[in-house]
Design a protein around this motif. Sequence first.
Motif, mmCIF file in Angstrom:
data_model
loop_
_atom_site.group_PDB
_atom_site.id
_atom_site.type_symbol
_atom_site.label_atom_id
_atom_site.label_comp_id
_atom_site.label_asym_id
_atom_site.label_seq_id
_atom_site.Cartn_x
_atom_site.Cartn_y
_atom_site.Cartn_z
ATOM 1 N N LEU A 168 62.256 49.533 57.578
ATOM 2 C CA LEU A 168 60.949 49.321 58.014
ATOM 3 C C LEU A 168 60.304 50.789 57.874
ATOM 4 C CD1 LEU A 168 59.092 47.197 59.049
ATOM 5 C CD2 LEU A 168 59.855 48.279 61.231
ATOM 6 N N ALA A 169 61.011 51.570 58.565
ATOM 7 C CA ALA A 169 60.067 52.578 58.220
ATOM 8 C C ALA A 169 59.929 53.575 56.874
ATOM 9 C CB ALA A 169 60.572 53.686 59.552
ATOM 10 N N LEU A 170 60.528 52.545 55.934
ATOM 11 C CA LEU A 170 60.664 53.233 54.463
ATOM 12 C C LEU A 170 59.719 52.074 53.293
ATOM 13 C CD1 LEU A 170 64.483 54.222 53.785
ATOM 14 C CD2 LEU A 170 62.291 55.781 53.909
ATOM 15 N N LYS A 171 60.308 50.900 54.316
ATOM 16 C CA LYS A 171 58.718 50.095 53.870
ATOM 17 C C LYS A 171 57.262 50.360 54.058
ATOM 18 C CE LYS A 171 62.174 46.026 53.598
ATOM 19 N NZ LYS A 171 62.553 45.001 53.981
ATOM 20 N N GLU A 172 57.440 50.538 55.093
ATOM 21 C CA GLU A 172 55.445 51.241 55.847
ATOM 22 C C GLU A 172 55.384 52.392 54.951
ATOM 23 O OE1 GLU A 172 55.518 50.851 60.049
ATOM 24 O OE2 GLU A 172 55.708 48.683 60.012
ATOM 25 N N PHE A 173 56.267 53.193 54.687
ATOM 26 C CA PHE A 173 56.079 54.266 54.271
ATOM 27 C C PHE A 173 55.458 53.450 52.620
ATOM 28 C CE2 PHE A 173 56.726 58.182 51.620
ATOM 29 C CZ PHE A 173 56.028 59.373 51.963
ATOM 30 N N VAL A 174 56.161 53.169 52.315
ATOM 31 C CA VAL A 174 55.648 53.033 50.535
ATOM 32 C C VAL A 174 54.688 51.865 50.625
ATOM 33 C CG1 VAL A 174 56.891 51.378 48.513
ATOM 34 C CG2 VAL A 174 58.535 53.009 49.887
ATOM 35 N N ASN A 175 54.934 51.158 50.924
ATOM 36 C CA ASN A 175 53.047 50.528 51.479
ATOM 37 C C ASN A 175 51.946 51.142 51.592
ATOM 38 O OD1 ASN A 175 54.507 48.143 50.743
ATOM 39 N ND2 ASN A 175 54.573 47.601 52.891
ATOM 40 N N ARG A 176 52.379 52.197 52.573
ATOM 41 C CA ARG A 176 50.902 52.953 52.818
ATOM 42 C C ARG A 176 50.615 53.531 51.707
ATOM 43 N NH1 ARG A 176 49.820 55.108 58.237
ATOM 44 N NH2 ARG A 176 49.708 52.630 58.735
ATOM 45 N N ARG A 177 51.816 54.617 51.253
ATOM 46 C CA ARG A 177 51.253 54.675 50.266
ATOM 47 C C ARG A 177 50.878 54.323 48.385
ATOM 48 N NH1 ARG A 177 52.805 60.824 49.940
ATOM 49 N NH2 ARG A 177 53.017 60.829 52.010
ATOM 50 N N LYS A 178 51.107 53.397 48.237
ATOM 51 C CA LYS A 178 51.106 52.436 47.023
ATOM 52 C C LYS A 178 49.324 51.569 47.542
ATOM 53 C CE LYS A 178 55.173 49.806 45.820
ATOM 54 N NZ LYS A 178 55.503 48.647 45.662
ATOM 55 N N GLN A 179 48.982 51.458 49.254
ATOM 56 C CA GLN A 179 48.095 51.033 49.364
ATOM 57 C C GLN A 179 46.477 52.475 48.897
ATOM 58 O OE1 GLN A 179 48.171 50.446 53.681
ATOM 59 N NE2 GLN A 179 48.480 47.612 53.321
ATOM 60 N N ARG A 180 47.125 53.605 49.704
ATOM 61 C CA ARG A 180 46.179 54.551 48.819
ATOM 62 C C ARG A 180 46.010 54.648 47.657
ATOM 63 N NH1 ARG A 180 49.409 60.333 51.521
ATOM 64 N NH2 ARG A 180 48.751 59.689 53.934
ATOM 65 N N GLY A 181 46.420 54.265 46.643
ATOM 66 C CA GLY A 181 47.137 53.932 45.826
ATOM 67 C C GLY A 181 45.758 53.277 44.711
ATOM 68 N N ILE A 182 45.213 52.269 45.460
ATOM 69 C CA ILE A 182 44.449 51.119 45.707
ATOM 70 C C ILE A 182 43.301 51.737 45.709
ATOM 71 C CG2 ILE A 182 44.104 48.521 46.563
ATOM 72 C CD1 ILE A 182 46.963 48.040 46.111
ATOM 73 N N ILE A 183 42.904 52.468 46.731
ATOM 74 C CA ILE A 183 42.034 52.836 47.130
ATOM 75 C C ILE A 183 41.334 53.740 46.605
ATOM 76 C CG2 ILE A 183 41.101 54.066 49.642
ATOM 77 C CD1 ILE A 183 42.715 52.896 51.238
ATOM 78 N N HIS A 204 60.828 47.202 68.711
ATOM 79 C CA HIS A 204 61.349 46.218 69.324
ATOM 80 C C HIS A 204 62.477 45.685 68.004
ATOM 81 C CE1 HIS A 204 58.197 46.523 72.511
ATOM 82 N NE2 HIS A 204 57.909 46.007 71.104
ATOM 83 N N LEU A 205 63.338 46.933 67.695
ATOM 84 C CA LEU A 205 64.056 46.436 66.696
ATOM 85 C C LEU A 205 65.573 46.907 67.080
ATOM 86 C CD1 LEU A 205 62.153 48.692 63.908
ATOM 87 C CD2 LEU A 205 62.379 46.359 63.863
ATOM 88 N N ARG A 206 66.521 46.224 66.887
ATOM 89 C CA ARG A 206 68.132 46.211 67.107
ATOM 90 C C ARG A 206 68.814 47.475 66.604
ATOM 91 N NH1 ARG A 206 69.804 41.194 66.783
ATOM 92 N NH2 ARG A 206 69.361 40.728 64.673
ATOM 93 N N THR A 207 68.174 48.014 65.082
ATOM 94 C CA THR A 207 69.585 49.022 64.801
ATOM 95 C C THR A 207 68.958 49.283 64.444
ATOM 96 O OG1 THR A 207 70.029 47.424 62.939
ATOM 97 C CG2 THR A 207 71.364 47.160 64.134
ATOM 98 N N GLU A 221 67.568 48.416 60.457
ATOM 99 C CA GLU A 221 66.734 48.816 60.934
ATOM 100 C C GLU A 221 65.422 49.002 60.640
ATOM 101 O OE1 GLU A 221 66.663 43.886 62.643
ATOM 102 O OE2 GLU A 221 67.262 45.376 63.953
ATOM 103 N N THR A 222 65.692 50.171 62.106
ATOM 104 C CA THR A 222 64.318 51.444 61.717
ATOM 105 C C THR A 222 63.902 51.885 60.279
ATOM 106 O OG1 THR A 222 65.307 51.282 64.048
ATOM 107 C CG2 THR A 222 63.550 52.846 63.187
ATOM 108 N N VAL A 223 65.527 52.568 59.936
ATOM 109 C CA VAL A 223 64.457 53.395 59.231
ATOM 110 C C VAL A 223 64.619 52.554 57.368
ATOM 111 C CG1 VAL A 223 66.166 54.557 57.065
ATOM 112 C CG2 VAL A 223 66.964 54.491 59.985
ATOM 113 N N GLU A 227 62.581 56.419 69.433
ATOM 114 C CA GLU A 227 61.546 56.532 70.066
ATOM 115 C C GLU A 227 60.582 55.006 69.014
ATOM 116 O OE1 GLU A 227 57.312 58.394 70.553
ATOM 117 O OE2 GLU A 227 58.270 59.618 69.855
ATOM 118 N N ALA A 228 60.934 55.429 67.506
ATOM 119 C CA ALA A 228 60.971 54.777 66.586
ATOM 120 C C ALA A 228 61.422 53.090 66.576
ATOM 121 C CB ALA A 228 60.664 54.523 65.054
ATOM 122 N N ARG A 229 62.687 52.900 67.340
ATOM 123 C CA ARG A 229 63.489 51.795 67.094
ATOM 124 C C ARG A 229 62.970 51.059 68.248
ATOM 125 N NH1 ARG A 229 67.285 49.916 70.339
ATOM 126 N NH2 ARG A 229 67.424 51.564 71.476
#
Length: 65
Positions: A30-45, A20-23, A26-28, A14-16
Amino acid sequence: MATNLAIDTDLLEEARGVGHLRTKRETVNLALKEFVNRRKQRGIIELFGSMDPDPGHDYKESRRR
């Protein structure tokens, strides 16, 4: 680095599709990058309101640039 993980295949597909990812890789990644970025944003907030404003800062001057 090869790693074996037990991942919910339906969720992965479903995430793939949504991303619109091919592999799965790529899906995993991207999901990890988005997870890390979101946690960093929470820290800034959490910093909002925890610092005293600079009394000498002229916000109107900053807008003129």
